[in-house]
Design a protein around this motif. Structure first.
Motif, mmCIF file in Angstrom:
data_model
loop_
_atom_site.group_PDB
_atom_site.id
_atom_site.type_symbol
_atom_site.label_atom_id
_atom_site.label_comp_id
_atom_site.label_asym_id
_atom_site.label_seq_id
_atom_site.Cartn_x
_atom_site.Cartn_y
_atom_site.Cartn_z
ATOM 1 N N LEU A 167 -2.782 10.380 4.269
ATOM 2 C CA LEU A 167 -3.387 9.209 3.640
ATOM 3 C C LEU A 167 -4.853 9.443 3.293
ATOM 4 C CD1 LEU A 167 -3.145 6.255 2.763
ATOM 5 C CD2 LEU A 167 -3.570 5.600 5.148
ATOM 6 N N GLY A 168 -5.605 10.023 4.210
ATOM 7 C CA GLY A 168 -7.024 10.274 3.959
ATOM 8 C C GLY A 168 -7.241 11.200 2.781
ATOM 9 N N GLU A 169 -6.432 12.253 2.689
ATOM 10 C CA GLU A 169 -6.559 13.207 1.589
ATOM 11 C C GLU A 169 -6.264 12.535 0.246
ATOM 12 O OE1 GLU A 169 -3.871 16.881 0.114
ATOM 13 O OE2 GLU A 169 -4.666 17.079 2.153
ATOM 14 N N ASP A 180 -9.110 10.257 -0.696
ATOM 15 C CA ASP A 180 -10.243 11.057 -1.167
ATOM 16 C C ASP A 180 -10.035 11.450 -2.633
ATOM 17 O OD1 ASP A 180 -11.482 10.892 1.304
ATOM 18 O OD2 ASP A 180 -10.869 12.911 1.946
ATOM 19 N N ARG A 181 -8.789 11.791 -3.003
ATOM 20 C CA ARG A 181 -8.468 12.127 -4.400
ATOM 21 C C ARG A 181 -8.654 10.903 -5.296
ATOM 22 N NH1 ARG A 181 -9.417 15.222 -6.827
ATOM 23 N NH2 ARG A 181 -7.957 14.728 -8.476
ATOM 24 N N VAL A 182 -8.206 9.744 -4.821
ATOM 25 C CA VAL A 182 -8.386 8.509 -5.590
ATOM 26 C C VAL A 182 -9.874 8.278 -5.835
ATOM 27 C CG1 VAL A 182 -8.194 5.989 -5.495
ATOM 28 C CG2 VAL A 182 -6.245 7.415 -4.826
ATOM 29 N N GLU A 207 -2.360 -1.826 8.668
ATOM 30 C CA GLU A 207 -3.712 -1.847 9.235
ATOM 31 C C GLU A 207 -4.371 -0.463 9.140
ATOM 32 O OE1 GLU A 207 -1.957 -1.569 13.794
ATOM 33 O OE2 GLU A 207 -2.578 -3.494 12.975
ATOM 34 N N THR A 208 -3.577 0.600 9.215
ATOM 35 C CA THR A 208 -4.104 1.960 9.046
ATOM 36 C C THR A 208 -4.545 2.174 7.603
ATOM 37 O OG1 THR A 208 -2.639 2.767 10.789
ATOM 38 C CG2 THR A 208 -3.543 4.415 9.272
ATOM 39 N N ILE A 209 -3.723 1.712 6.670
ATOM 40 C CA ILE A 209 -4.060 1.837 5.251
ATOM 41 C C ILE A 209 -5.365 1.099 4.956
ATOM 42 C CG2 ILE A 209 -3.330 1.235 2.909
ATOM 43 C CD1 ILE A 209 -0.406 1.598 3.962
ATOM 44 N N LEU A 210 -5.485 -0.131 5.472
ATOM 45 C CA LEU A 210 -6.712 -0.906 5.231
ATOM 46 C C LEU A 210 -7.936 -0.227 5.844
ATOM 47 C CD1 LEU A 210 -5.486 -4.586 5.679
ATOM 48 C CD2 LEU A 210 -6.250 -3.474 3.564
ATOM 49 N N ALA A 211 -7.789 0.338 7.033
ATOM 50 C CA ALA A 211 -8.921 1.025 7.667
ATOM 51 C C ALA A 211 -9.367 2.219 6.824
ATOM 52 C CB ALA A 211 -8.539 1.476 9.079
ATOM 53 N N GLU A 212 -8.408 2.979 6.313
ATOM 54 C CA GLU A 212 -8.752 4.137 5.465
ATOM 55 C C GLU A 212 -9.367 3.693 4.142
ATOM 56 O OE1 GLU A 212 -8.734 7.351 6.099
ATOM 57 O OE2 GLU A 212 -7.736 7.346 8.035
#
Length: 196
Positions: A53-55, A58-60, A133-138
């Motif tokens: 998700l983080g990667e 970052d691309r977005v 909640e993980t998506i929102l945090a990222e």
């Protein structure tokens, strides 16, 4: 993409299962490189199942102009509690042989003999799905939230249930709102300037 283009925007669709055509790229977003940064990116129910998700975010971020918008529609799977699941399962169409992920979840739950939350957790872990909640945090680690709200998510996969009817069930406290609607703005780089 066709709607954006019909409205005069330069829309490009990026998905491994995108249709053929000059406005589409049949590839994963992580491998996509635009010709120039975009003013906005829309991600619809695509982030909860990406490997890193983080990667991807970052691309977005790299594909957006400074101050560009990210619009996300996502699933908060941690809100898919037993009452919400049962409400959905009670509103499935008669089995027509067509794929329906909710029907698959109902069958998997029945066959597992597990409590609903344990069955859901096992499925999510097996599929490598991220929680809302993980998506929102990222997202919040990279973008300034313009708006975040929750709403109906399941109606499109249910039999003769409208978005308004699902919203009424949410308002009545019968089920949880599972859709996340997020709009975020890319932050200006430190010392950067906006393109006007």
């Amino acid at each position: 993409v066709p709607m954006l283009r019909a409205a005069g925007y330069e829309g490009t669709g990026v998905d491994p299962r995108a249709p053929a055509g000059p406005a589409f790229h049949q590839q994963e977003f992580g491998h996509y490189r635009g010709n120039e940064p975009a003013g906005a990116i829309i991600a619809c129910t695509s982030l909860h199942h990406v490997a890193d998700l983080g990667e991807i975010l970052d691309r977005v971020e790299a594909e957006l102009v400074p101050d560009g918008l990210l619009v996300v529609v996502e699933w908060a799977r941690e809100r898919f509690d037993e009452a919400t699941a049962q409400w959905c399962f009670d509103r499935l169409a008669p089995d027509s042989g067509e794929d329906n992920w909710l029907r698959e979840r109902r069958v998997a739950w029945q066959e597992s003999g597990q409590p609903w939350q344990a069955c859901l957790r096992s499925w999510a872990e097996d599929e490598g799905m991220h929680a809302g909640e993980t998506i929102l945090a990222e997202l919040n680690a990279r973008f300034d939230a313009v708006s975040v709200s929750y709403g109906p998510y399941f109606f499109a996969d249910l039999f003769s249930i409208t978005e308004a009817e699902e919203q009424a069930a949410i308002n009545a406290g019968q089920i949880q709102a599972n859709r996340i609607d997020y709009v975020g703005r890319r932050r200006f780089p430190v010392g950067g300037r906006a393109h006007i």
